[in-house]
Design a protein around this motif. Structure first.
Motif, short mmCIF file in Angstrom:
data_model
loop_
_atom_site.label_atom_id
_atom_site.label_comp_id
_atom_site.label_asym_id
_atom_site.label_seq_id
_atom_site.Cartn_x
_atom_site.Cartn_y
_atom_site.Cartn_z
N ALA A 196 51.80 63.31 66.47
CA ALA A 196 51.57 63.50 65.03
C ALA A 196 50.15 63.07 64.66
O ALA A 196 49.50 63.72 63.83
CB ALA A 196 52.58 62.71 64.22
N VAL A 197 49.67 62.00 65.27
CA VAL A 197 48.30 61.54 65.03
C VAL A 197 47.31 62.59 65.50
O VAL A 197 46.37 62.97 64.79
CB VAL A 197 48.04 60.21 65.77
N TYR A 198 47.53 63.10 66.71
CA TYR A 198 46.66 64.12 67.28
C TYR A 198 46.62 65.38 66.41
O TYR A 198 45.54 65.90 66.10
CB TYR A 198 47.15 64.47 68.69
N LYS A 199 47.78 65.86 65.98
CA LYS A 199 47.84 67.08 65.19
C LYS A 199 47.15 66.91 63.85
O LYS A 199 46.49 67.83 63.34
CB LYS A 199 49.30 67.50 64.98
N ARG A 200 47.29 65.73 63.25
CA ARG A 200 46.65 65.48 61.97
C ARG A 200 45.12 65.56 62.10
O ARG A 200 44.44 66.13 61.24
CB ARG A 200 47.05 64.10 61.44
N ILE A 201 44.59 65.00 63.18
CA ILE A 201 43.14 64.99 63.38
C ILE A 201 42.60 66.40 63.60
O ILE A 201 41.63 66.81 62.96
CB ILE A 201 42.76 64.09 64.56
N ILE A 202 43.20 67.14 64.51
CA ILE A 202 42.63 68.45 64.85
C ILE A 202 42.73 69.45 63.69
O ILE A 202 41.97 70.42 63.63
CB ILE A 202 43.26 69.05 66.12
N LYS A 203 43.67 69.21 62.75
CA LYS A 203 43.76 70.07 61.58
C LYS A 203 42.61 69.83 60.61
O LYS A 203 42.26 70.70 59.82
CB LYS A 203 45.09 69.83 60.86
N LEU A 222 47.04 57.35 73.53
CA LEU A 222 47.66 58.61 73.94
C LEU A 222 47.13 59.77 73.11
O LEU A 222 46.86 60.85 73.63
CB LEU A 222 49.19 58.51 73.80
N ALA A 223 46.98 59.55 71.81
CA ALA A 223 46.45 60.60 70.94
C ALA A 223 45.00 60.90 71.30
O ALA A 223 44.57 62.06 71.27
CB ALA A 223 46.55 60.16 69.48
N LEU A 228 40.42 64.23 73.19
CA LEU A 228 39.26 64.44 74.05
C LEU A 228 39.39 65.75 74.83
O LEU A 228 38.39 66.46 75.03
CB LEU A 228 39.08 63.26 75.00
N LEU A 229 40.59 66.07 75.25
CA LEU A 229 40.82 67.36 75.91
C LEU A 229 40.56 68.52 74.94
O LEU A 229 39.97 69.53 75.32
CB LEU A 229 42.26 67.43 76.43
N PHE A 230 41.01 68.36 73.71
CA PHE A 230 40.80 69.37 72.68
C PHE A 230 39.31 69.58 72.42
O PHE A 230 38.83 70.72 72.35
CB PHE A 230 41.50 68.94 71.39
N LEU A 231 38.57 68.48 72.27
CA LEU A 231 37.13 68.59 72.01
C LEU A 231 36.41 69.28 73.15
O LEU A 231 35.51 70.10 72.93
CB LEU A 231 36.55 67.19 71.78
N ASP A 233 37.74 71.43 75.27
CA ASP A 233 38.16 72.83 75.29
C ASP A 233 37.46 73.63 74.19
O ASP A 233 37.09 74.80 74.40
CB ASP A 233 39.68 72.91 75.12
N LYS A 234 37.29 73.04 73.03
CA LYS A 234 36.67 73.73 71.89
C LYS A 234 35.15 73.57 71.86
O LYS A 234 34.49 74.01 70.92
CB LYS A 234 37.25 73.22 70.58
N LYS A 235 34.62 72.93 72.92
CA LYS A 235 33.17 72.73 73.04
C LYS A 235 32.57 71.95 71.87
O LYS A 235 31.50 72.28 71.34
CB LYS A 235 32.47 74.08 73.22
N TYR A 236 33.28 70.90 71.49
CA TYR A 236 32.78 69.97 70.47
C TYR A 236 32.03 68.84 71.15
O TYR A 236 32.52 68.26 72.13
CB TYR A 236 33.94 69.37 69.67
N GLY A 237 30.86 68.50 70.62
CA GLY A 237 30.15 67.32 71.08
C GLY A 237 30.50 66.14 70.20
O GLY A 237 31.29 66.24 69.27
N THR A 238 29.90 64.99 70.50
CA THR A 238 30.13 63.80 69.68
C THR A 238 28.79 63.13 69.37
O THR A 238 27.81 63.32 70.08
CB THR A 238 31.04 62.79 70.39
N TYR A 239 28.78 62.34 68.31
CA TYR A 239 27.60 61.55 67.97
C TYR A 239 28.05 60.15 67.55
O TYR A 239 29.22 59.95 67.18
CB TYR A 239 26.79 62.22 66.85
N THR A 240 27.16 59.20 67.63
CA THR A 240 27.47 57.85 67.16
C THR A 240 26.80 57.63 65.81
O THR A 240 25.80 58.26 65.48
CB THR A 240 26.98 56.79 68.16
N ILE A 241 27.38 56.72 65.02
CA ILE A 241 26.94 56.56 63.64
C ILE A 241 25.48 56.12 63.53
O ILE A 241 24.76 56.54 62.62
CB ILE A 241 27.84 55.56 62.90
N ASP A 242 25.03 55.30 64.47
CA ASP A 242 23.64 54.83 64.39
C ASP A 242 22.63 55.97 64.47
O ASP A 242 21.51 55.86 63.97
CB ASP A 242 23.35 53.80 65.49
N SER A 243 23.05 57.09 65.06
CA SER A 243 22.12 58.22 65.23
C SER A 243 21.81 58.93 63.92
O SER A 243 20.87 59.73 63.85
CB SER A 243 22.69 59.23 66.23
#
Length: 251
Positions: A196-203, A222-223, A228-231, A233-243
């Motif tokens: 449920a946590v995972y589904k809420r985020i990806i929506k 677990l979520a 991370l698998l979803f990101l 697969d969907k070719k999402y990158g990540t950034y940190t807040i300091d950037s």
């Protein structure tokens, strides 16, 4: 958005009072409505009424920020293992007391290239009722613990529970912090199961989103694995807040 709610409220009350002159209940109703709006503004950091908080990155690039609150805890190493496996850097908003309890985990967060932020020393349940001076103490004591434990300083600050008010605004200004919010709340502390946590985020994620998670339970771990698998697969990158924090220039 900062003043729109109160401007609309002011106009509404003037029209309402003008239409029902002479009734004390009209004033009582407006007072109750005003109180509800203030409470809403205090608890929804995205409104930015009392404090201008960063809640997302303005970008069209497919990237998001993963942020974790309330650690370090015994669950943090599993989170770090996953982030390391997927070569993702995140931002951890740490509680001073927890840093004292798990100094080696805090140092691992830093060593592995993640960003840390201040989440007060005690994360008091009375945060919304503390004076400005008490809030300054909470922030500064957390800073002291992080400097002593990890030899690190940060301007990043996340208000406990996302609560803001005039006293907290003054404390943030006095300590020179940048308030960091979110625009995707996972609800991982109240939602029953990891799926449920995972589904809420990806929506809810969009380019530039800041995702609020907590490294305080196996459920979140677990979520996170599915996320991370979803990101990937969907070719999402990540950034940190300091950037995305603009350095201040002094003459």
């Amino acid at each position: 958005m900062k003043h729109y709610l109160f401007i609309l409220f002011y106009l509404f009350c003037n029209l309402f009072i003008y239409g029902f002159q002479g009734s004390i209940w009209v004033y009582v109703f407006c007072f109750i409505l005003f109180s509800l709006i203030v409470v809403w503004a205090s608890f929804d950091i995205r409104l930015g009424y009392f404090v201008n908080s960063i809640t997302h990155k303005r970008t069209k690039t497919k990237e998001i920020a993963l942020t974790f609150d309330d650690g370090p805890t015994e669950f943090t190493p599993a989170v770090l293992d996953l982030l390391n496996e997927y070569k993702v850097r995140a931002t951890f908003f740490c509680i001073g007391k927890q840093v004292e309890k798990h100094p080696e985990i805090f140092r691992r967060i830093i060593t592995e290239g993640h960003t840390v932020g201040n989440h007060t020393y005690s994360h008091s349940n009375q945060t919304g009722f503390l004076s400005a001076s008490r809030m300054v103490e909470e922030i500064e004591k957390c800073d002291e613990v992080m400097l002593k434990t990890g030899n690190i300083q940060t301007v990043l600050y996340r208000p406990p529970f996302g609560v803001t008010n005039p006293n907290i605004a003054r404390a943030i200004k006095r300590t020179g912090k940048k308030s960091i919010g979110w625009n995707v709340r996972s609800l991982d502390t109240v939602t029953g199961q990891a799926p449920a946590v995972y589904k809420r985020i990806i929506k809810k994620i969009r380019p530039g989103s800041i995702v609020l998670l907590h490294d305080t339970s196996e459920k979140t771990t677990l979520a996170l694995k599915d996320l991370l698998l979803f990101l990937k697969d969907k070719k999402y990158g990540t950034y940190t807040i300091d950037s995305i924090i603009k350095p201040e220039h002094h003459d």
